[in-house]
Scaffold this active site. Structure first.
Site, short mmCIF file in Angstrom:
data_model
loop_
_atom_site.label_atom_id
_atom_site.label_comp_id
_atom_site.label_asym_id
_atom_site.label_seq_id
_atom_site.Cartn_x
_atom_site.Cartn_y
_atom_site.Cartn_z
N ARG A 70 0.84 -1.21 0.00
CA ARG A 70 0.00 0.00 0.00
C ARG A 70 0.88 1.26 0.00
O ARG A 70 0.54 2.25 -0.64
CB ARG A 70 -0.94 -0.01 1.22
N TYR A 122 -15.73 15.84 -17.93
CA TYR A 122 -16.13 14.43 -17.94
C TYR A 122 -17.24 14.22 -16.91
O TYR A 122 -17.20 14.79 -15.81
CB TYR A 122 -14.90 13.56 -17.64
N ASP A 197 -6.93 17.95 -16.12
CA ASP A 197 -7.20 16.56 -16.53
C ASP A 197 -6.67 16.44 -17.96
O ASP A 197 -7.19 17.05 -18.88
CB ASP A 197 -8.71 16.30 -16.47
N LYS A 222 -7.05 5.04 -20.37
CA LYS A 222 -7.21 5.44 -21.78
C LYS A 222 -5.89 5.25 -22.54
O LYS A 222 -5.39 4.15 -22.62
CB LYS A 222 -7.69 6.89 -21.85
N1 PLP Z 1 -11.18 12.14 -17.10
C1 PLP Z 1 -11.62 11.96 -18.32
C2 PLP Z 1 -11.48 13.05 -19.35
C3 PLP Z 1 -12.24 10.78 -18.66
O1 PLP Z 1 -12.72 10.60 -19.92
C4 PLP Z 1 -12.37 9.75 -17.70
C5 PLP Z 1 -13.01 8.46 -18.01
O2 PLP Z 1 -13.70 8.30 -18.99
C6 PLP Z 1 -11.89 9.98 -16.43
C7 PLP Z 1 -11.29 11.17 -16.16
C8 PLP Z 1 -12.05 8.95 -15.35
O3 PLP Z 1 -11.14 7.89 -15.50
P1 PLP Z 1 -11.40 6.42 -14.96
O4 PLP Z 1 -12.53 5.87 -15.72
O5 PLP Z 1 -10.11 5.72 -15.24
O6 PLP Z 1 -11.72 6.49 -13.52
#
Ligand code: PLP
Length: 915
Positions: A70, A122, A197, A222
């Site tokens: 952890r 998102y 992000d 992604k």
């Molecule tokens: N930020 C963006 C732009 C995303 O498209 C996503 C997921 O689709 C996330 C954050 C969240 O990521 P996760 O699904 O790995 O938790």
């Protein structure tokens, strides 16, 4: 545009060569950094090339570098070092998902703090922000961050604790000036943390730490991983104080990335650059394609994309996510549902391409009213481009747009165009249902298909002997012309001279079982629909007068209804034949082929390949087409063959498929049913040479079933005799097959041998009892001096047709005299050839431009204005040619041209494409 990869600034990775005044140290470029996992502080004890998975929760000993996974794990440390390196970061942390990363970051906040966030974030980010708003007492301001100035009024020198940004946003691909906002925030609220992000770009294309952001996070689910086989989040930063707090939360919460996922992510990151290069190059192609069709496309690579210059300043590429609007939610749903290669899925960044509708998928968690307020269109389609072949992806998308009715083929412009959207949703569904004008629907589809003769082996084929069948150059023609009155009509000139029209909506749709594009019709017919057609639209037709027309219309409407989706076009189908109908020459298969082809074209299940571009040689693709032959690809022929067979089944119950195969593929084939020591199947006779034949219709109707049964009974009574005959016929067939494909056999010898086998085969058929005095009469006439030709019955016998081989040297005068003699004897002779082309489609690319309602087509004069055959007008049907409204151009000429001029007129219409 920002510098290309080669010139890109590089990050710290010691090269094998130390700096020296003579050879300055050359920094590595991004893809090298990606692929090279090296951490000088953590050498592997065995020198393993790939970082091992330390799948352990605990580590032995006291005071070592690791004690508990952890808190830290060697596999994860390698990954985090690598990610920091490629992100221009001092610190990197990996956690269990992108949302986990945001959660860790948001834990830097405390009650009373204010957050400024974008308004096109998102969906999951919105959800978490809403949670901290209601549960932690943090104020969140959603602002349109595409204009940096919009943020200014919300920046409070002390209260603003965090600014949360995304650029480009997902799914509207809005560009946010991270650098300017970060600078403004630093000036007005020095204590605030700017968070970006960066999921849409990945560190390869954008590194926001370089633009003044304090924390960057990525959903590594992604692009960083790239294969949709793990969930992960990455947080990077340069500030030690922030890093300390983040590390504290991760260790306290326990959401650090597991060793096995760390291993997988590290493996994925190695190919980040090469994947992104491929994906964004294809994304550019797809975006341009949609843009050129007139859709509203969101992609930073397009010249008119808002804030494009900001994106170019901040990033090294346009990414591989784009979105577009269709103008209608249902249309979008159909497009998304029609793709095959583009998988319907949330998320992006995978090697496989994905398609989705954010409002019903990834962003469904946002209240519809809020979506509307934030300008998120309900019809928006998001495309996340993968690494598949760009042409395949485009083809698939084009098919989906076409199938959904979003685009149609414009024959005049030689290209697909966007189907105009009526203003209202109601209008749109009408257009889709084919009731409003749609450009593609204006095309008149003209098709043709040959009849067939059995050269050798009829009747014997029922008992397992091989038969040789060949196409005959007498054809059935079908023309599909648009109507605009919600009706479907047929005009079957040579089938009981029948014309009928039906309201599309009145057809028994409740019994139809649509077969989707790409699917094949089930083996069993839909008898409910057949029955409903006989008892509904065709009920009033007198069975004795319109027996054939009735079953032909049922077959036609059956296929129309089974192929129809939501689009139910209104049109007329006219059929004519230079082929005698009902004379055993495969006219029903030829009709079925024409009908199936026209309906497949009408329903956009097949499309005519455009003529090869003059520059096609540049593509390296060699296109072979002799006078249109082989211009229709094999897959279209196979599709047509399948549906023509369905029509044949409706007409005949249990056809062998031979007539069909000849009607579609042309040429000649050997067919065996199996059971006579030969495997069942159809074999094309390659290199079959076209032969001149005289076909003579005896005009004596025959009962095929009775004749076939008669041979069966004879076989039971005299098995030995029939057995010998069958053997002898098989021998003829084998000899003939060998001779027909023998390239070295002189033609003269071939014709000589064929003449002998024709006589022999006929004699055997006589011994089977299937000839008829009229056929013997025809045989005698052709054999008499001065002709000396060989003739045999073809097909079932008992009447029907006879075939006479006409050698090359046979003079035109003699042929004319023989024809006259046969006419005088009240027979119907046709001088023709066998072994020619199969299915033909008049290319829609040439004739439309030149065709006017006048009698001139490309300088070809249409036939004289002779009135068409008198039409019978049964109750419930219409007199098509007597319609008040002018008929579409091709249709009016087609219906009026005399039968003798028909094939010449048809050939002069333009370029015919054949299988
Ligand atoms: N930020 C963006 C732009 C995303 O498209 C996503 C997921 O689709 C996330 C954050 C969240 O990521 P996760 O699904 O790995 O938790």
């Amino acid at each position: 545009m920002a510098p290309t990869i080669d010139l890109r600034a590089t990050r710290d990775l010691p090269t094998p060569e130390p700096d020296s005044p003579l050879r300055p140290r050359k920094p590595y470029r991004f893809s090298t950094l990606c692929a090279t996992v090296e951490n000088p502080a953590q050498k592997d004890q065995y020198g393993s090339s790939s970082v091992p998975i330390y799948q352990t929760a605990t580590f032995k000993g006291v005071g070592g570098q690791y004690d508990y996974t952890r808190s830290g794990n060697p596999t994860r440390s390698h990954l985090e070092h690598h990610l920091a390196k490629i992100s221009s970061a001092k610190h990197a942390f990996t956690v269990s998902s992108g949302m986990a990363a945001l959660d860790v970051i948001l834990r830097l906040l405390k009650p009373g703090d204010e957050v400024i966030a974008g308004d096109d974030l998102y969906g999951g980010t919105n959800r978490l922000l809403t949670f901290i708003k209601t549960h932690v007492g943090v104020t969140v301001h959603h602002v349109d961050t595409t204009n940096a100035a919009n943020v200014l009024p919300y920046i409070h020198p002390t209260k603003t604790a965090m600014v949360l940004l995304e650029s480009p946003t997902n799914p509207l691909i809005k560009i946010v000036d991270l650098a300017t906002i970060a600078q403004d925030v630093k000036e007005k609220a020095p204590g605030a943390i700017v968070v970006a992000d960066n999921t849409m770009m990945s560190p390869y294309l954008q590194r926001p730490l370089e633009h003044g952001c304090d924390i960057v996070y990525d959903s590594a689910t992604k692009y960083l991983s790239g294969h949709h086989d793990l969930m992960a989040g990455v947080i990077t930063c340069n500030r030690d104080d922030i890093a300390k707090n983040l590390a504290f939360t991760i260790n306290s919460v326990g959401n650090a990335l597991a060793p096995i996922d760390s291993f997988l992510l590290l493996r994925g990151v190695k190919t980040l650059a090469i994947r992104m290069d491929r994906m964004q190059s294809t994304a550019g192609v797809v975006a341009t394609y949609l843009h050129n069709l007139g859709f509203k496309v969101n992609y930073p690579g397009l010249p008119n994309h808002p804030n494009r210059e900001i994106h170019e300043r901040l990033s090294d590429g346009n990414g591989a996510v784009l979105s577009f609007e269709t103008g209608n939610k249902e249309l979008s749903e159909r497009i998304v549902g029609s793709t095959r290669l583009w998988g319907i899925s949330v998320s992006f960044g995978c090697v496989n391409s994905l398609i989705s509708m954010p409002c019903v998928m990834s962003h469904a968690s946002i209240d519809p009213a809020v979506r509307k307020e934030r300008g998120l269109p309900e019809d928006l389609i998001r495309l996340c481009v993968g690494i598949e072949d760009a042409s395949d992806l485009l083809d698939d998308l084009e098919h989906a747009l076409y199938d959904a009715g979003a685009i149609s083929f414009n024959a005049a412009q030689h290209k697909f165009v966007r189907t105009p959207l009526p203003d209202s949703d109601e209008g749109l569904s009408q257009a889709i249902d084919g009731l409003a004008v749609d450009e593609d629907h204006e095309t008149e589809w003209f098709v043709s298909s040959p009849g067939k003769v059995i050269l050798f082996g009829e009747h014997a084929v029922v008992h397992g002997v091989t038969a040789i069948a060949a196409s005959v150059d007498l054809r059935c023609y079908g023309l599909c012309s648009p109507r605009h009155d919600g009706k479907v009509s047929v005009h079957l000139h040579d089938i009981d001279n029948f014309a009928g029209a039906w309201d599309i909506e009145s057809l028994p749709w409740e019994h139809a079982t649509p077969v989707a594009a790409g699917e094949t019709h089930p083996e069993a017919l839909n008898y409910k629909l057949i029955e409903a057609l006989y008892n509904g639209p065709l009920k009033s037709l007198a069975a004795d007068r319109y027996r054939h027309a009735k079953s032909a219309s049922v077959a036609f409407l059956y296929i129309y209804m089974t192929l129809a989706g939501r689009r139910r076009p209104s049109f007329n189908f006219s059929a004519r034949a230079t082929l005698p109908v009902g004379a055993g020459l495969g006219s029903s298969a030829s009709f079925s082929t024409c009908a199936a082809t026209a309906l497949l074209l009408l329903h956009r299940r097949i499309s005519v390949p455009p003529p090869p571009a003059p520059s096609s040689q540049e593509t390296g693709h060699v296109h072979v087409s002799h006078g249109g032959r082989r211009a229709i690809p094999a897959d279209i022929a196979v599709e047509v063959n399948g549906w023509a067979f369905v029509a044949e089944k409706i007409l005949h119950g249990n056809p062998s498929g031979v007539d069909n195969a000849v009607a579609v593929f042309g040429g000649a084939l050997a067919y065996t049913r199996g059971g006579f020591g030969r495997p069942a199947g159809m074999v094309p006779i390659q290199g079959f040479k076209s032969l001149r034949f005289l076909l003579t219709n005896s005009r004596v109707p025959r009962d095929t079933k009775k004749l076939v049964a008669g041979v069966g009974e004879l076989k039971e009574r005299e098995p030995e005799m029939v057995g010998k005959v069958l053997k002898a016929i098989q021998h003829i067939v084998d000899e003939a097959h060998r001779a027909l494909v023998d390239a070295e056999l002189p033609r003269e010898d071939l014709l000589h041998a064929l003449s002998a086998w024709i006589n022999e085969n006929h004699a055997y058929l006589v011994s089977l009892g299937v000839s008829h005095p009229t056929l013997e009469n025809i045989r005698a006439k052709t054999a008499n001096a001065p002709y000396g030709l060989s003739t045999k019955l073809t097909g079932a016998g008992g009447g029907g047709c006879a075939v006479t081989l006409v050698p090359d040297e046979f003079s035109a005068e003699n042929l004319a005299a023989l024809v006259q003699e046969l006419v005088d004897a009240n027979f119907e002779p046709y001088s023709t050839s066998i072994g020619g082309s199969g299915l033909g489609i008049l290319s829609p690319y040439a004739h439309h431009r030149n065709f006017h309602e006048s009698s001139h087509i490309d300088g070809v004069v249409t036939p004289p204005e002779t009135p068409g055959p008198e039409l019978s007008t049964p109750p419930g049907s219409e007199k098509a040619a007597a319609d008040d409204k002018p008929l579409p151009p091709l249709r009016s000429a087609f219906e009026r041209t005399s039968l003798t001029d028909l094939s010449e007129w048809v050939d002069g219409l333009g370029r015919w494409l054949f299988v």
